[in-house]
Write an enzyme that holds these catalytic residues in place. Structure first.
Site, short mmCIF file in Angstrom:
data_model
loop_
_atom_site.label_atom_id
_atom_site.label_comp_id
_atom_site.label_asym_id
_atom_site.label_seq_id
_atom_site.Cartn_x
_atom_site.Cartn_y
_atom_site.Cartn_z
CG ASN A 106 -1.88 0.96 1.33
OD1 ASN A 106 -2.56 1.57 0.39
ND2 ASN A 106 -2.53 1.44 2.35
CG HIS A 108 -0.20 6.24 4.49
ND1 HIS A 108 -1.57 6.29 4.55
CD2 HIS A 108 0.01 7.20 5.57
CE1 HIS A 108 -2.01 7.08 5.54
NE2 HIS A 108 -0.91 7.39 6.21
CB SER A 135 4.88 5.33 4.18
OG SER A 135 5.40 6.12 5.13
C1 GRF Z 1 -2.52 8.47 -2.64
O1 GRF Z 1 -2.13 9.87 -1.83
C2 GRF Z 1 -2.76 7.40 -1.76
O2 GRF Z 1 -1.72 7.35 -1.08
C3 GRF Z 1 -3.99 7.90 -0.92
O3 GRF Z 1 -4.97 8.53 -1.75
C4 GRF Z 1 -4.22 9.15 -2.91
C5 GRF Z 1 -4.55 8.37 -4.12
O4 GRF Z 1 -4.28 8.95 -5.23
N1 GRF Z 1 -4.67 6.81 0.07
P1 GRF Z 1 -4.36 8.51 -6.76
O5 GRF Z 1 -5.77 8.07 -6.86
O6 GRF Z 1 -3.30 7.40 -7.02
O7 GRF Z 1 -4.41 9.81 -7.37
#
Ligand code: GRF
Length: 201
Positions: A106, A108, A135
């Site tokens: 994942n 983050h 991360s």
């Molecule tokens: C990313 O920052 C991810 O880590 C977070 O939501 C965002 C998703 O962005 N959980 P995208 O859909 O890849 O543009």
């Protein structure tokens, strides 16, 4: 060639970056399928690259367990070597995490273990810190609590709002994700070793 399934909920900018990286014949991984829990904008990137996609709409299932069972059935069709959660805004049921661990990672938008959860950027701003980060972790059954594979600091600048800060974090997230997937594909990064090293510490 490492095969990857990417699960999204939103715009899929991380997915896009991975697809762009994988378009280079020298990149050792290939996205075989994109899945989402809703009609996600990011499906357009898969379409552009001619990559199959599937949707398991959260709203159509009575429980997380049932939703996760269908998601798992879809993943079993494609049998990817690695599952990447990239902006999937749902917690997976333990049965699904246990089935894929440690081959499920994942991204983050915070420097974990700081600011886990769905609002990592907002929470960092609210805490008034002067730096946060990005991360990439192995998914476990907690909320953003799995072993950390890569992370990097991003400064919080005066005047930052959630949008501006997230926009500065995302390119870092993308770079880390592309690098982690590359290292997994080349064997430079062994997920089983990373998972057991972390549980031993
Ligand atoms: C990313 O920052 C991810 O880590 C977070 O939501 C965002 C998703 O962005 N959980 P995208 O859909 O890849 O543009």
């Amino acid at each position: 060639m490492l095969t990857v399934a990417v699960l999204i909920s939103g715009t899929g900018s991380n997915l896009r970056a991975l697809l762009d990286a994988a378009a280079d014949p020298g990149y050792p991984a290939h996205v075989v399928v994109v899945g989402a829990d809703r009609e996600a904008e990011g499906f357009s990137h898969a379409e552009e690259y001619g990559i199959p996609s599937f949707m398991v709409p959260w709203a159509q299932f009575a429980s997380r367990e049932e939703w996760g069972a269908e998601l798992g059935a879809q993943l079993d069709v494609w049998k990817p070597d690695l599952v990447v959660l990239s902006g999937l805004m749902r917690l997976l049921p333990a049965s699904l995490v246990d089935r894929w661990a440690p081959r499920i990672i994942n991204t983050h938008p915070a420097y974990l273990p700081e600011f886990p959860g769905a609002h990592g950027v907002r929470d960092a701003l609210a805490a008034g810190v002067d730096q946060t980060g990005a991360s990439v972790i192995i998914v476990d059954n907690g909320v953003d609590s799995g072993p950390i594979l890569a992370q990097e600091r991003v400064p919080v600048l005066p005047g930052d709002d959630e949008h501006a800060l997230h926009d500065r974090i995302k390119p870092v997230e993308r770079r880390l994700l592309i690098d982690v997937v590359r290292r997994i594909a080349t064997g430079d990064l062994d997920l089983a070793v990373a998972a057991s090293a972390s549980s031993a510490s």
